[in-house]
Design an enzyme around this catalytic site. Sequence first.
Site, PDB file in Angstrom:
ATOM      1  N   ARG A  82      -7.885   7.410   3.987  1.00  0.00           N
ATOM      2  CA  ARG A  82      -8.170   6.291   3.218  1.00  0.00           C
ATOM      3  C   ARG A  82      -9.520   5.818   3.145  1.00  0.00           C
ATOM      4  O   ARG A  82     -10.171   5.509   1.946  1.00  0.00           O
ATOM      5  CB  ARG A  82      -7.084   5.382   3.540  1.00  0.00           C
ATOM      6  CG  ARG A  82      -6.959   4.136   2.178  1.00  0.00           C
ATOM      7  CD  ARG A  82      -5.802   3.405   2.500  1.00  0.00           C
ATOM      8  NE  ARG A  82      -5.943   2.616   3.479  1.00  0.00           N
ATOM      9  CZ  ARG A  82      -4.834   1.782   4.069  1.00  0.00           C
ATOM     10  NH1 ARG A  82      -3.770   1.790   3.367  1.00  0.00           N
ATOM     11  NH2 ARG A  82      -5.029   0.978   5.042  1.00  0.00           N
ATOM     12  N   LYS A 184      -9.857   0.200  -0.096  1.00  0.00           N
ATOM     13  CA  LYS A 184      -9.832  -0.802   0.671  1.00  0.00           C
ATOM     14  C   LYS A 184     -11.350  -1.260   0.980  1.00  0.00           C
ATOM     15  O   LYS A 184     -12.035  -0.839   1.757  1.00  0.00           O
ATOM     16  CB  LYS A 184      -9.194  -0.627   1.966  1.00  0.00           C
ATOM     17  CG  LYS A 184      -8.540  -1.631   2.787  1.00  0.00           C
ATOM     18  CD  LYS A 184      -7.770  -1.287   3.768  1.00  0.00           C
ATOM     19  CE  LYS A 184      -6.911  -2.466   4.633  1.00  0.00           C
ATOM     20  NZ  LYS A 184      -6.008  -3.144   3.898  1.00  0.00           N
ATOM     21  N   GLU A 220       0.803  -5.841  -6.558  1.00  0.00           N
ATOM     22  CA  GLU A 220       0.913  -6.151  -5.298  1.00  0.00           C
ATOM     23  C   GLU A 220       0.246  -7.512  -4.947  1.00  0.00           C
ATOM     24  O   GLU A 220      -0.115  -8.312  -5.768  1.00  0.00           O
ATOM     25  CB  GLU A 220       0.336  -5.001  -4.336  1.00  0.00           C
ATOM     26  CG  GLU A 220      -1.070  -5.094  -4.474  1.00  0.00           C
ATOM     27  CD  GLU A 220      -1.851  -3.883  -3.505  1.00  0.00           C
ATOM     28  OE1 GLU A 220      -1.599  -4.012  -2.404  1.00  0.00           O
ATOM     29  OE2 GLU A 220      -2.701  -3.320  -3.937  1.00  0.00           O
TER      30      GLU A 220
HETATM   31  C1  LIG Z   1      -4.650  -2.988   3.485  1.00  0.00           C
HETATM   32  C2  LIG Z   1      -3.853  -3.347   2.254  1.00  0.00           C
HETATM   33  C3  LIG Z   1      -2.544  -3.067   2.390  1.00  0.00           C
HETATM   34  C4  LIG Z   1      -1.622  -2.808   3.434  1.00  0.00           C
HETATM   35  O1  LIG Z   1      -1.813  -1.678   3.799  1.00  0.00           O
HETATM   36  P1  LIG Z   1      -1.388  -1.001   5.227  1.00  0.00           P
HETATM   37  O2  LIG Z   1      -2.056   0.401   5.277  1.00  0.00           O
HETATM   38  O3  LIG Z   1       0.024  -0.819   5.120  1.00  0.00           O
HETATM   39  O4  LIG Z   1      -1.884  -2.058   6.229  1.00  0.00           O
HETATM   40  C5  LIG Z   1      -1.748  -3.439   1.038  1.00  0.00           C
HETATM   41  N1  LIG Z   1      -2.699  -3.886   0.238  1.00  0.00           N
HETATM   42  C6  LIG Z   1      -3.996  -4.374   0.082  1.00  0.00           C
HETATM   43  C7  LIG Z   1      -4.747  -4.819  -1.166  1.00  0.00           C
HETATM   44  C8  LIG Z   1      -4.660  -3.904   1.236  1.00  0.00           C
HETATM   45  O5  LIG Z   1      -5.733  -4.072   1.572  1.00  0.00           O
END
Ligand SMILES: *Cc1c(COP(=O)(O)O)cnc(C)c1O
Length: 339
Positions: A82, A184, A220
């Site tokens: 990722r 991210k 989300e």
């Molecule tokens: C980091 C993040 C998540 C959660 O991801 P994980 O890999 O499960 O920790 C969900 N949504 C956003 C916007 C994020 O930045």
Amino acid sequence: MEKQNIDWGNLGFGYIETSKSYVSDFRNGEWDEGRLTSDHTVTISECAGVLQYAQTVFEGLKAYTTEDGRTVAFRPDLNAERLYNSACRLEIPPFPKDRFIEAVREVVKANESYVPPYGSGATLYIRPYIFGSSSVIGVKPAEEYQFRILTTPVGPYFKGGAKPLTIKIADFDRAAPRGTGHIKAGLNYAMSLHAIVQAHNEGFAENLYPDSATRTKVEETGGANVIFIKGNKFVTVSSPSILPSITRRSLEYVAEHYLGMEVEEREIPLTELPEFEECGLCGTAAVISPVGKIVDHGREICFPSGMDEMGPTTKKLYDTLTGIQMGRIEAPEGWIFEI
Ligand SMILES: *Cc1c(COP(=O)(O)O)cnc(C)c1O
């Protein structure tokens, strides 16, 4: 391994310096060999790409002690992948995936005395990140970058158990179609701060963002994917503008292969919300935070699981995934990475 003298059970979710961080520099078109450092500060140009144009991406994962005393991390290969994809989207030279995994191993090993003991509820949070470190004034990618991993011990996200949250449908947008919602990047968080502060002031724990184009579908929250339970179905969002949560993808597998549920990853219209029995937010920090109520501009959607405790199916999912992580339940191949 002698552990640090820390009151593990009462740790909060804040930054505490550990002994080492990992650092590698990108110069002259390549990543150097990398090293551990005891210097927990960064000195860069006042005109660095990260400071002027927010050219930075990050990851988050945890190391912890299993029931039989091993120090492990959960699926770091997915974080490596990722971060690689996030970097490419911001014209940051991606950090090689195999080196990412070895750097996680190296930095956790160097901080093993800070990995909380089994049963404490605490973990060692691992934060890898890359940023443009050379100066940039005309808008373009930086020429030099730094990859770092800092670690910090953190307490259980919810002290005394997870109480269901009340969240609101956001008034703001999070991610544009064809934008950066799926990576991210710090920039996705910077712009969410105003919305979260406002939501908190109004008494809500989080913002649930609808899709920006039509504002009719669930996306989300600012930092977690959303999951729903409907009968024997585990329902999550399919959208190109949400972050592909590793916790959510792991829960989908657990729902199907451990709990015999039917998994649906699809568009979820806001109008469907009242049909769900349970709702949760999922991410590395809390695994699953139950949601008891969603407020859509005055209209309240109250899930039958109520405001007192996690819904029964959410609880099963939570117990199974944390059981796998802690070594109490057999893990699928490749999920548990031994440090
Ligand atoms: C980091 C993040 C998540 C959660 O991801 P994980 O890999 O499960 O920790 C969900 N949504 C956003 C916007 C994020 O930045």
